[in-house]
Design a protein around this motif. Structure first.
Motif, PDB file in Angstrom:
ATOM      1  N   GLY A  49     104.973   9.415  26.733  1.00 55.54           N
ATOM      2  CA  GLY A  49     105.365   8.041  27.013  1.00 55.54           C
ATOM      3  C   GLY A  49     105.124   7.093  25.860  1.00 55.54           C
ATOM      4  N   GLY A  50     104.801   7.619  24.684  1.00 58.98           N
ATOM      5  CA  GLY A  50     104.480   6.780  23.544  1.00 58.98           C
ATOM      6  C   GLY A  50     102.979   6.614  23.411  1.00 58.98           C
ATOM      7  N   PRO A  51     102.506   6.114  22.274  1.00 57.68           N
ATOM      8  CA  PRO A  51     101.058   5.963  22.068  1.00 57.68           C
ATOM      9  C   PRO A  51     100.457   4.946  23.020  1.00 57.68           C
ATOM     10  CG  PRO A  51     102.292   4.908  20.302  1.00 57.68           C
ATOM     11  CD  PRO A  51     103.293   5.658  21.107  1.00 57.68           C
ATOM     12  N   ARG A  52      99.213   5.193  23.447  1.00 53.82           N
ATOM     13  CA  ARG A  52      98.495   4.266  24.317  1.00 53.82           C
ATOM     14  C   ARG A  52      97.043   4.268  23.890  1.00 53.82           C
ATOM     15  NH1 ARG A  52      98.751   9.041  27.239  1.00 53.82           N
ATOM     16  NH2 ARG A  52      96.817   9.682  28.281  1.00 53.82           N
ATOM     17  N   PRO A  53      96.321   3.172  24.157  1.00 53.61           N
ATOM     18  CA  PRO A  53      94.911   3.113  23.746  1.00 53.61           C
ATOM     19  C   PRO A  53      94.076   4.176  24.462  1.00 53.61           C
ATOM     20  CG  PRO A  53      95.751   0.936  24.288  1.00 53.61           C
ATOM     21  CD  PRO A  53      96.784   1.909  24.742  1.00 53.61           C
ATOM     22  N   MET A  54      93.098   4.704  23.749  1.00 58.02           N
ATOM     23  CA  MET A  54      92.178   5.667  24.345  1.00 58.02           C
ATOM     24  C   MET A  54      91.346   4.974  25.416  1.00 58.02           C
ATOM     25  SD  MET A  54      90.745   8.710  24.441  1.00 58.02           S
ATOM     26  CE  MET A  54      91.010   9.601  22.889  1.00 58.02           C
ATOM     27  N   ALA A  55      91.184   5.635  26.560  1.00 55.54           N
ATOM     28  CA  ALA A  55      90.338   5.106  27.626  1.00 55.54           C
ATOM     29  C   ALA A  55      88.873   5.349  27.278  1.00 55.54           C
ATOM     30  CB  ALA A  55      90.690   5.764  28.950  1.00 55.54           C
ATOM     31  N   ARG A  56      87.973   4.644  27.972  1.00 55.47           N
ATOM     32  CA  ARG A  56      86.549   4.799  27.694  1.00 55.47           C
ATOM     33  C   ARG A  56      86.009   6.136  28.206  1.00 55.47           C
ATOM     34  NH1 ARG A  56      83.383   0.339  26.927  1.00 55.47           N
ATOM     35  NH2 ARG A  56      81.708   1.876  26.608  1.00 55.47           N
ATOM     36  N   ALA A  57      86.700   6.750  29.160  1.00 54.61           N
ATOM     37  CA  ALA A  57      86.292   8.063  29.658  1.00 54.61           C
ATOM     38  C   ALA A  57      87.533   8.859  30.018  1.00 54.61           C
ATOM     39  CB  ALA A  57      85.380   7.928  30.877  1.00 54.61           C
ATOM     40  N   ILE A  58      87.517  10.157  29.712  1.00 53.87           N
ATOM     41  CA  ILE A  58      88.664  11.008  30.022  1.00 53.87           C
ATOM     42  C   ILE A  58      88.185  12.347  30.568  1.00 53.87           C
ATOM     43  CG2 ILE A  58      90.175   9.952  28.288  1.00 53.87           C
ATOM     44  CD1 ILE A  58      89.637  12.363  26.471  1.00 53.87           C
ATOM     45  N   TYR A  59      88.991  12.927  31.449  1.00 52.91           N
ATOM     46  CA  TYR A  59      88.805  14.311  31.875  1.00 52.91           C
ATOM     47  C   TYR A  59      90.020  15.079  31.382  1.00 52.91           C
ATOM     48  CZ  TYR A  59      89.183  18.573  34.509  1.00 52.91           C
ATOM     49  OH  TYR A  59      89.353  19.899  34.828  1.00 52.91           O
ATOM     50  N   VAL A  60      89.783  16.190  30.690  1.00 52.06           N
ATOM     51  CA  VAL A  60      90.854  16.992  30.100  1.00 52.06           C
ATOM     52  C   VAL A  60      90.780  18.406  30.677  1.00 52.06           C
ATOM     53  CG1 VAL A  60      91.909  17.795  27.970  1.00 52.06           C
ATOM     54  CG2 VAL A  60      90.639  15.632  27.983  1.00 52.06           C
ATOM     55  N   PRO A  61      91.812  18.875  31.367  1.00 49.32           N
ATOM     56  CA  PRO A  61      91.796  20.242  31.902  1.00 49.32           C
ATOM     57  C   PRO A  61      91.729  21.275  30.779  1.00 49.32           C
ATOM     58  CG  PRO A  61      93.527  18.924  32.930  1.00 49.32           C
ATOM     59  CD  PRO A  61      93.027  18.139  31.762  1.00 49.32           C
ATOM     60  N   ALA A  62      91.314  22.469  31.119  1.00 44.78           N
ATOM     61  CA  ALA A  62      91.235  23.560  30.146  1.00 44.78           C
ATOM     62  C   ALA A  62      92.604  23.812  29.522  1.00 44.78           C
ATOM     63  CB  ALA A  62      90.737  24.830  30.829  1.00 44.78           C
ATOM     64  N   GLY A  63      92.625  23.935  28.196  1.00 43.45           N
ATOM     65  CA  GLY A  63      93.848  24.268  27.487  1.00 43.45           C
ATOM     66  C   GLY A  63      94.778  23.113  27.196  1.00 43.45           C
ATOM     67  N   MET A  64      94.473  21.921  27.665  1.00 38.96           N
ATOM     68  CA  MET A  64      95.336  20.768  27.430  1.00 38.96           C
ATOM     69  C   MET A  64      95.066  20.178  26.049  1.00 38.96           C
ATOM     70  SD  MET A  64      95.595  17.208  29.589  1.00 38.96           S
ATOM     71  CE  MET A  64      96.375  15.761  28.831  1.00 38.96           C
ATOM     72  N   VAL A  65      96.122  19.935  25.293  1.00 37.95           N
ATOM     73  CA  VAL A  65      96.008  19.382  23.944  1.00 37.95           C
ATOM     74  C   VAL A  65      95.931  17.854  24.023  1.00 37.95           C
ATOM     75  CG1 VAL A  65      97.176  19.072  21.716  1.00 37.95           C
ATOM     76  CG2 VAL A  65      97.214  21.304  22.870  1.00 37.95           C
ATOM     77  N   VAL A  66      95.016  17.268  23.263  1.00 32.27           N
ATOM     78  CA  VAL A  66      94.917  15.820  23.122  1.00 32.27           C
ATOM     79  C   VAL A  66      95.098  15.488  21.643  1.00 32.27           C
ATOM     80  CG1 VAL A  66      93.479  13.774  23.396  1.00 32.27           C
ATOM     81  CG2 VAL A  66      93.364  15.617  25.090  1.00 32.27           C
ATOM     82  N   GLN A  67      96.089  14.644  21.335  1.00 31.23           N
ATOM     83  CA  GLN A  67      96.339  14.219  19.958  1.00 31.23           C
ATOM     84  C   GLN A  67      96.087  12.723  19.841  1.00 31.23           C
ATOM     85  OE1 GLN A  67      99.724  16.211  17.817  1.00 31.23           O
ATOM     86  NE2 GLN A  67     100.382  16.709  19.898  1.00 31.23           N
ATOM     87  N   THR A  68      95.409  12.325  18.778  1.00 30.77           N
ATOM     88  CA  THR A  68      95.035  10.920  18.615  1.00 30.77           C
ATOM     89  C   THR A  68      95.333  10.448  17.191  1.00 30.77           C
ATOM     90  OG1 THR A  68      92.770  11.501  17.968  1.00 30.77           O
ATOM     91  CG2 THR A  68      93.181  11.119  20.318  1.00 30.77           C
ATOM     92  N   ALA A  69      95.353   9.127  17.037  1.00 34.95           N
ATOM     93  CA  ALA A  69      95.520   8.505  15.720  1.00 34.95           C
ATOM     94  C   ALA A  69      94.704   7.220  15.686  1.00 34.95           C
ATOM     95  CB  ALA A  69      96.998   8.207  15.447  1.00 34.95           C
TER      96      ALA A  69
END
Length: 272
Positions: A49-69
């Motif tokens: 959906g386009g870039p969005r600000p990082m939240a203060r807390a995240i849960y990431v399922p196993a194997g899910m890629v997170v890309q940041t800038a």
């Protein structure tokens, strides 16, 4: 970075610096919780959906890629909790079926507001640097954070009946209005009420009768109508103010929603 391996989790505390233009690529074989102890709006999460600000807390399922800038210089600290999937399923199965627990752990989640959770995360950081209690204590802290992040409860298992409260709708509306009528990613709407994107989309439609995307479009068209009759802005200016890619895109969207072009609608109202 300081870390400690407990019985069923690995907790790591990071103090880091990011420079403008720096990028990150993260993937873990285990489910992961991350809590940021600083404002991390300088970090953008890159998604469909386009870039969005990082939240203060995240849960990431196993194997899910997170890309940041990084958009500007940032010194920050955060806690990562890598957990054994079997332990997480077993922990959640105390309040739901095993199937529901697995499904909950397959969905990412994020929170913009970590009031109450930051203190719990801080207790776990303390156990990394100076262990004072048995592993069970750290696991209990991690379980509390996991339950809070996933927002589990009876309502989530009844998607046909669940609704947003008036206060939650107010927070979503305020977040949208703060953007001046520009399109907002559904993930950001969900973050305003601390729900996962998929679950938020279900209960939002239950509440309003329309999808989050349609609700946004309707509100943007209302704003457009107000600007067409209440200002001297050109159609192109209004398209830019409301975040449409160009005047043609705005005109197509307006005609689809209202039945005529913005220029024709403005002439009709001014002549009435």
């Amino acid at each position: 970075m300081r870390w400690r391996q407990f019985d069923t989790i690995l907790a790591a505390y990071w103090e880091a610096v990011g420079n403008p233009g720096s990028r990150g690529y993260y993937v873990s074989a285990n489910p992961r919780l991350s809590f940021f102890f600083d404002d991390v709006s300088a970090i953008e999460v890159i998604g469909e959906g386009g870039p969005r600000p990082m939240a203060r807390a995240i849960y990431v399922p196993a194997g899910m890629v997170v890309q940041t800038a990084f958009t500007r210089p940032l010194a920050f600290s955060h806690l990562d909790i890598h957990m054994d999937l079997g332990w997480a399923v077993g922990f959640l199965s105390g309040s739901m079926s095993r199937t529901d627990a697995i499904r909950a752990l397959e969905r990412p989640a994020e929170r913009a507001d970590i009031a109450g959770l930051e203190e719990i995360a801080g207790l776990l950081v303390g156990e990394i640097g100076r262990p004072l209690r048995p592993d069970l204590y750290a696991q209990a802290l991690s379980g509390s954070l996991l339950a809070a992040m996933l927002d589990i409860g009876g309502a989530e298992r009844l998607p046909g009946n669940a609704r947003l409260t008036a206060a939650q709708m107010g927070r979503v509306t305020a977040r949208f209005d703060a953007g001046g009528g520009r399109r907002m990613p559904v993930a950001e709407m969900a973050a305003a009420v601390n729900l996962s994107e998929s679950w938020f989309s279900q209960v939002f439609k239950n509440t309003t009768g329309v999808t989050p995307q349609r609700w946004q479009l309707d509100r943007r068209m209302e704003l457009a109508q107000g600007l067409l009759t209440g200002s001297a802005l050109t159609v192109a200016d209004i398209a830019e103010r409301l975040g449409f890619s160009d005047q043609a895109h705005f005109t197509r969207s307006f005609r689809h929603a209202v039945g005529m072009t913005p220029a024709a609608w403005r002439r009709q109202r001014l002549l009435a």
